[in-house]
Scaffold this motif. Sequence first.
Motif, PDB file in Angstrom:
ATOM      1  N   LYS A  27     -21.267 -17.889  39.902  1.00 33.81           N
ATOM      2  CA  LYS A  27     -20.563 -16.696  39.464  1.00 33.81           C
ATOM      3  C   LYS A  27     -19.323 -16.480  40.333  1.00 33.81           C
ATOM      4  N   ARG A  28     -18.301 -15.926  39.731  1.00 36.51           N
ATOM      5  CA  ARG A  28     -17.042 -15.721  40.441  1.00 36.51           C
ATOM      6  C   ARG A  28     -17.158 -14.631  41.506  1.00 36.51           C
ATOM      7  N   ALA A  29     -16.437 -14.839  42.592  1.00 37.82           N
ATOM      8  CA  ALA A  29     -16.290 -13.769  43.584  1.00 37.82           C
ATOM      9  C   ALA A  29     -15.239 -12.797  43.054  1.00 37.82           C
ATOM     10  N   LEU A  30     -15.357 -11.533  43.423  1.00 40.43           N
ATOM     11  CA  LEU A  30     -14.348 -10.545  43.032  1.00 40.43           C
ATOM     12  C   LEU A  30     -13.094 -10.721  43.872  1.00 40.43           C
ATOM     13  N   LYS A  31     -11.965 -10.393  43.293  1.00 45.77           N
ATOM     14  CA  LYS A  31     -10.717 -10.369  44.048  1.00 45.77           C
ATOM     15  C   LYS A  31     -10.542  -8.966  44.638  1.00 45.77           C
ATOM     16  N   GLU A  32      -9.668  -8.858  45.627  1.00 42.49           N
ATOM     17  CA  GLU A  32      -9.486  -7.579  46.308  1.00 42.49           C
ATOM     18  C   GLU A  32      -9.098  -6.474  45.329  1.00 42.49           C
ATOM     19  N   LYS A  33      -8.240  -6.791  44.365  1.00 41.18           N
ATOM     20  CA  LYS A  33      -7.820  -5.773  43.393  1.00 41.18           C
ATOM     21  C   LYS A  33      -9.003  -5.310  42.541  1.00 41.18           C
ATOM     22  N   HIS A  34      -9.963  -6.222  42.285  1.00 40.80           N
ATOM     23  CA  HIS A  34     -11.149  -5.842  41.514  1.00 40.80           C
ATOM     24  C   HIS A  34     -12.038  -4.897  42.321  1.00 40.80           C
ATOM     25  N   VAL A  35     -12.159  -5.179  43.626  1.00 39.80           N
ATOM     26  CA  VAL A  35     -12.970  -4.338  44.501  1.00 39.80           C
ATOM     27  C   VAL A  35     -12.471  -2.898  44.464  1.00 39.80           C
ATOM     28  N   TRP A  36     -11.176  -2.728  44.631  1.00 40.82           N
ATOM     29  CA  TRP A  36     -10.618  -1.373  44.660  1.00 40.82           C
ATOM     30  C   TRP A  36     -10.642  -0.714  43.286  1.00 40.82           C
ATOM     31  N   ILE A 150     -13.893  -2.240  34.388  1.00 39.26           N
ATOM     32  CA  ILE A 150     -12.521  -2.548  34.814  1.00 39.26           C
ATOM     33  C   ILE A 150     -11.929  -3.715  34.028  1.00 39.26           C
ATOM     34  N   GLY A 151     -12.592  -4.067  32.919  1.00 39.38           N
ATOM     35  CA  GLY A 151     -12.024  -5.064  32.023  1.00 39.38           C
ATOM     36  C   GLY A 151     -12.388  -6.507  32.296  1.00 39.38           C
ATOM     37  N   LEU A 152     -13.390  -6.749  33.160  1.00 36.48           N
ATOM     38  CA  LEU A 152     -13.835  -8.113  33.417  1.00 36.48           C
ATOM     39  C   LEU A 152     -14.988  -8.470  32.479  1.00 36.48           C
ATOM     40  N   ILE A 153     -15.272  -9.763  32.368  1.00 38.40           N
ATOM     41  CA  ILE A 153     -16.349 -10.234  31.503  1.00 38.40           C
ATOM     42  C   ILE A 153     -17.648 -10.286  32.308  1.00 38.40           C
TER      43      ILE A 153
END
Length: 212
Positions: A27-36, A150-153
């Motif tokens: 599974k993908r790690a979140l990016k910093e922008k996703h965290v916030w 937040i619009g992710l799958i």
Amino acid sequence: MEKKTRFPSPTLKASVPWNAGKIVGAKRALKEKHVWAIRFWLGSEQRVRDRALFDLALDSKLRGCDLVSLRIGDVVTSGQVRHRAMVVQQKTRRPVQFEITETTRESVRAWLEHRGGGLNEYVFPSRLSAKAHLSTRQYARLLDQWVQAIGLIPGEYGTHSLRRTKVAMIYKRTGNIRAVQILLGHSKLDSTVRYLGVDVEDALALSEATDL
């Protein structure tokens, strides 16, 4: 003697692979922008428990089973949220330490003030029983909600995404895989390499960024 031709029984259903229609693999790690973005959404929805769960998952880098079974005494001492904590991992029976940053201390403090409870009680109790903790299945469902909001799958992310997020950022910034191994509580460096998906391109990129 003539062999009889066997035909498949019309009542038998075609076998369906267990992963049919599912996204498999790491599974993908979140990016910093996703965290916030998730933090902002949880705050706007006033989901105090979920914000504490999300922040603690990122800082602790624990597997889901270890995260949901944290007790208040694991993260609180003398009425204050700890700066560092240690737990014994269920899978390996090895202790692992983790930091609790100011952002996480604030969200955990807000949740515990609302939640109450003694030091031996679970930080994230089950809604079905005060003596049980939040299930890993429910944790996974909550994560699906967060990433979808937040619009992710959802299928591309899982609870291991939160375990990987901070260490992936640390590795990208420092290239220190030994530090990542310690933070994840892996006994073998090979396990950390596979977990991060480190390959030749990563190694070359780190080398190219170092001038002599």
